[in-house]
Structures are given as structure tokens and as C-alpha cells.
Design an enzyme around this catalytic site. Sequence first.
Site, PDB file in Angstrom:
ATOM      1  N   GLY A  14       0.784  -1.234   0.000  1.00 26.70           N
ATOM      2  CA  GLY A  14       0.000   0.000   0.000  1.00 26.70           C
ATOM      3  C   GLY A  14       0.814   1.281   0.000  1.00 26.70           C
ATOM      4  O   GLY A  14       0.339   2.326   0.442  1.00 26.70           O
ATOM      5  N   MET A  88      -3.931  -7.262  -6.972  1.00 24.89           N
ATOM      6  CA  MET A  88      -3.447  -8.416  -7.723  1.00 24.89           C
ATOM      7  C   MET A  88      -4.534  -9.359  -8.243  1.00 24.89           C
ATOM      8  O   MET A  88      -4.267 -10.508  -8.552  1.00 24.89           O
ATOM      9  CB  MET A  88      -2.445  -9.209  -6.872  1.00 24.89           C
ATOM     10  CG  MET A  88      -1.259  -8.403  -6.398  1.00 24.89           C
ATOM     11  SD  MET A  88      -0.393  -7.554  -7.740  1.00 24.89           S
ATOM     12  CE  MET A  88       0.497  -8.936  -8.450  1.00 24.89           C
ATOM     13  N   HIS A 107       1.121   0.606 -13.247  1.00 25.00           N
ATOM     14  CA  HIS A 107       1.895  -0.578 -13.643  1.00 25.00           C
ATOM     15  C   HIS A 107       3.384  -0.210 -13.717  1.00 25.00           C
ATOM     16  O   HIS A 107       3.734   0.837 -14.260  1.00 25.00           O
ATOM     17  CB  HIS A 107       1.397  -1.088 -15.003  1.00 25.00           C
ATOM     18  CG  HIS A 107       2.060  -2.356 -15.404  1.00 25.00           C
ATOM     19  ND1 HIS A 107       1.741  -3.578 -14.854  1.00 25.00           N
ATOM     20  CD2 HIS A 107       3.081  -2.594 -16.277  1.00 25.00           C
ATOM     21  CE1 HIS A 107       2.511  -4.512 -15.373  1.00 25.00           C
ATOM     22  NE2 HIS A 107       3.331  -3.944 -16.241  1.00 25.00           N
TER      23      HIS A 107
HETATM   24  C1  GRF Z   1       3.412  -1.250  -7.465  1.00 23.11           C
HETATM   25  O1  GRF Z   1       4.760  -1.268  -7.802  1.00 23.11           O
HETATM   26  C2  GRF Z   1       2.529  -1.291  -8.692  1.00 23.11           C
HETATM   27  O2  GRF Z   1       3.167  -0.879  -9.845  1.00 23.11           O
HETATM   28  C3  GRF Z   1       2.199  -2.746  -8.837  1.00 23.11           C
HETATM   29  O3  GRF Z   1       2.178  -3.263  -7.541  1.00 23.11           O
HETATM   30  C4  GRF Z   1       3.027  -2.493  -6.686  1.00 23.11           C
HETATM   31  C5  GRF Z   1       2.242  -2.184  -5.461  1.00 23.11           C
HETATM   32  O4  GRF Z   1       3.006  -1.637  -4.432  1.00 23.11           O
HETATM   33  N1  GRF Z   1       0.968  -2.875  -9.582  1.00 23.11           N
HETATM   34  P1  GRF Z   1       2.286  -0.978  -3.175  1.00 23.11           P
HETATM   35  O5  GRF Z   1       1.339  -2.007  -2.596  1.00 23.11           O
HETATM   36  O6  GRF Z   1       1.585   0.246  -3.622  1.00 23.11           O
HETATM   37  O7  GRF Z   1       3.422  -0.681  -2.211  1.00 23.11           O
END
Ligand code: GRF
Length: 187
Positions: A14, A88, A107
Amino acid sequence: MVKINSCVFISGKGTNLRELIKSSREYNFPITIKLIISNNEKAKGLVLAKKFSIPFKIVNFKKHLYETKVLNEMRKRNISLICLAGFMKILPKSFLKKFKGKIINIHPSLLPKYKGTKTFERMLKNDEKTAGCSVHFVNEKLDSGKIILKKRFDISSNETIETLKARTQKYEYRAFSEAVTKLYLND
Ligand code: GRF
């Protein structure tokens, strides 16, 4: 200013959510975060929901009627933008249809290159010289919707998966908020 009600979907750490929360607390930022949805009850990002008193729901995306549950929560709060921040799961077509043009994702690559997972590994293997991140609308195809903005940087000669990830995330933090601003303020 009157802000757009948004919902952020997460699955893990997050850190992008954290940056969106920070931005949303600024007077001129166009959205406010009214709801956080996580498919993972252990997602660290949920700590942020509690810290900033943002309502959150943990949703089992395998369970019957989960979509109705999510939709009800959104309707209650009049959500008109969904930000996927490290979420995810693949959202079902029926859900995407209901929020067409209102779901955005971040992404960690310069789309259309390196859709899907293991982006950093694949980039280094291919000896790419440039990396970056993209914020895009979500459609039925993985990481394929219209791009809102990208940020790029040069990969250094001693880059590892870890350094590349850390560097990419720094760009992501700015990219997500800038993309949201672009959507609502620069039309
Ligand atoms: C990010 O690097 C995003 O690009 C990918 O998942 C990661 C999530 O990181 N889709 P976080 O949970 O926001 O720290």
C-alpha cells in the site's frame, strides 16, 4: 473544492495508497478516498486505512456474490473513480462494464512493454536501457487500457531487481497523483 469520491483497491504494502492519501488531503487535489477494498486481510496497506480513518472492506474475491458486496459498498459512498494500487486480482467483465472509464491502474513498466508480472526481471534480462511506470485505464485485457501518463528513467549499469523496483516506485508515487489530477483538472 468539491471532490470526486474514490475507492482504492489494494492487495499488499500500500505504498501507492499512502501517496494517494497524502495527495487527497491537499485542498486542490480532485479526489477524496472514501473506501479501501482489499482482497487480502493481511495487506499492510490496511494499517493506513485505520490510521487515516478511511472505511475499508476485506473482500474474498472467490466467494459467491462478492461483486454485489463491492458494488453495494461503492454505491453507498457514491464512488466514481476506482484506483487499483497494487491490486493483484483480475476484475470480472461485468464489474468493468459498470465502471467503464472509471477504473485506473498503476503498472511498473513503460506500457505496452512488459505487461503482467515479473517486469523488472524481464527488463534486466532483455538488457533494457529505460524503465518507468504507467498509469492507465483498465479494460478487459491485462494492462492494455488507454494510457494516461508514463514516467521514464534510465536504467543504470549496476541495476538489480531490488534497485529497479525501488526506483520505479518513487516514480509511481508521483505518477499516480499526477494522473488523477490530469483526469479531472486538465480536461
Ligand atoms: C506497485 O509497484 C505497482 O506498480 C504494482 O504493484 C506495486 C504495489 O506496491 N501494480 P504498493 O502495494 O503500492 O506498495
